[in-house]
Design a protein around this motif. Structure first.
Motif, mmCIF file in Angstrom:
data_model
loop_
_atom_site.group_PDB
_atom_site.id
_atom_site.type_symbol
_atom_site.label_atom_id
_atom_site.label_comp_id
_atom_site.label_asym_id
_atom_site.label_seq_id
_atom_site.Cartn_x
_atom_site.Cartn_y
_atom_site.Cartn_z
ATOM 1 N N VAL A 1 -1.012 -1.733 6.739
ATOM 2 C CA VAL A 1 0.258 -1.022 6.629
ATOM 3 C C VAL A 1 1.220 -1.562 7.672
ATOM 4 O O VAL A 1 0.832 -1.787 8.826
ATOM 5 C CB VAL A 1 0.057 0.497 6.849
ATOM 6 N N LEU B 1 -0.125 9.982 -1.530
ATOM 7 C CA LEU B 1 0.456 8.914 -0.753
ATOM 8 C C LEU B 1 1.668 8.478 -1.551
ATOM 9 O O LEU B 1 1.529 7.942 -2.643
ATOM 10 C CB LEU B 1 -0.529 7.750 -0.568
ATOM 11 N N ALA C 1 3.180 6.545 7.382
ATOM 12 C CA ALA C 1 2.045 6.041 6.619
ATOM 13 C C ALA C 1 0.772 6.080 7.449
ATOM 14 O O ALA C 1 -0.268 6.567 7.011
ATOM 15 C CB ALA C 1 2.319 4.617 6.161
ATOM 16 N N CYS C 2 0.854 5.560 8.651
ATOM 17 C CA CYS C 2 -0.322 5.538 9.518
ATOM 18 C C CYS C 2 -0.825 6.946 9.797
ATOM 19 O O CYS C 2 -2.026 7.209 9.746
ATOM 20 C CB CYS C 2 0.012 4.828 10.829
ATOM 21 N N HIS D 1 5.972 1.713 9.625
ATOM 22 C CA HIS D 1 5.811 2.897 8.774
ATOM 23 C C HIS D 1 4.894 3.900 9.469
ATOM 24 O O HIS D 1 3.727 4.071 9.125
ATOM 25 C CB HIS D 1 5.238 2.500 7.408
ATOM 26 N N LEU E 1 2.587 4.710 0.936
ATOM 27 C CA LEU E 1 2.920 5.366 2.181
ATOM 28 C C LEU E 1 3.014 6.859 1.994
ATOM 29 O O LEU E 1 3.638 7.327 1.046
ATOM 30 C CB LEU E 1 4.265 4.848 2.716
ATOM 31 N N PRO E 2 2.415 7.668 2.889
ATOM 32 C CA PRO E 2 2.490 9.105 2.752
ATOM 33 C C PRO E 2 3.897 9.620 2.976
ATOM 34 O O PRO E 2 4.608 9.156 3.851
ATOM 35 C CB PRO E 2 1.552 9.618 3.854
ATOM 36 N N HIS F 1 5.241 6.744 -1.105
ATOM 37 C CA HIS F 1 6.175 5.656 -1.331
ATOM 38 C C HIS F 1 5.516 4.298 -1.243
ATOM 39 O O HIS F 1 4.816 4.014 -0.286
ATOM 40 C CB HIS F 1 7.304 5.736 -0.295
ATOM 41 N N PHE G 1 -2.528 8.310 6.598
ATOM 42 C CA PHE G 1 -3.856 7.760 6.379
ATOM 43 C C PHE G 1 -4.869 8.368 7.346
ATOM 44 O O PHE G 1 -5.987 8.712 6.960
ATOM 45 C CB PHE G 1 -3.830 6.236 6.523
ATOM 46 N N THR H 1 0.843 -1.176 0.000
ATOM 47 C CA THR H 1 0.000 0.000 0.000
ATOM 48 C C THR H 1 0.878 1.225 0.000
ATOM 49 O O THR H 1 2.046 1.143 0.353
ATOM 50 C CB THR H 1 -0.940 -0.006 1.226
#
Length: 218
Positions: A162, A211, A169-170, A166, A4-5, A213, A173, A2
């Motif tokens: 996720v 988002l 990422a969390c 990361h 990643l920001p 990577h 989201f 998924t």
């Protein structure tokens, strides 16, 4: 896998990122499993280009990606959305979560009741992977792909996994309306995943940020 920001970036207006560097039209296309299978080598090439971090990783990473992609394409209801400008620059794919709840196997503790009910009624759609070409990051493309993937589904809840490590990422989201509902252990290996869900009825029409990577497929 998924998306990643990435870190904070300047925006141009509420929830939008600058698109001035785009020089060719971007087309989004929805594919079924057979069409996705026909593009598997191109999909794997883009995955390897986007995810490679160490020398020699490309071969093993590409092989693992193809194995997991093939597994997902045979899930009932599999759907993919690709972006081309004009070459392939990104894609996102997913499938409806099975009513038997097997997708949640390894969830630590009891699954929230409303999520279990939506799963049983077949109203949860999992985004299994998102990949964006490095040169196309920070244009909001990953979000657009995910939004299009979910747009004409009848699901009431989007879901994704996720890697717990990361943290960006969390956080990314959550800033875009996804809710962290807990941890999930998915063998083999020591990977601990965070389960995130998006109530689709609560989505706004504003475009979320990018988002950036790509991470491993789940």
């Amino acid at each position: 896998m998924t998306a990643l920001p990435g870190p904070g970036r300047p925006r141009t207006g509420p929830g939008r990122l600058p698109l001035a560097t785009r020089t060719s039209p971007l087309g989004l296309r929805r594919l079924n499993r057979w069409q996705a299978e026909g593009l598997r080598e191109d999909l794997a090439d883009l995955y390897a280009e986007s995810c490679a971090t160490t020398p020699g990783w490309e071969h093993s990473g590409r092989k693992d990606f193809l194995r997991r992609l093939t597994h997902d394409t045979w899930r009932p209801g599999f759907t993919m959305v690709t972006a081309q400008a004009p070459r392939l620059v990104g894609y996102a794919f997913g499938f409806p979560v099975a009513r038997d709840g097997s997708w949640w196997t390894g969830f630590r503790g009891p699954l929230p009741q409303h999520i279990a009910q939506l799963t049983t009624s077949g109203q949860v759609f999992a985004i299994s992977g998102t990949v964006v070409r490095p040169s196309e990051r920070y244009h909001g493309l990953a979000d657009r792909l995910q939004e299009r993937l979910l747009a004409d589904r009848r699901a009431l809840l989007g879901a994704t996994l996720v890697d717990r490590t990361h943290r960006a990422a969390c956080a990314g989201f959550r800033s875009r309306g996804w809710h962290d509902i807990g941890l999930l252990y998915r063998p083999p290996g020591p990977t601990v995943l965070r389960a995130l869900v998006l109530p689709l009825a609560e989505r706004t029409t504003a475009e979320p940020g990018d988002l950036a990577h790509p991470a491993r497929i789940q």
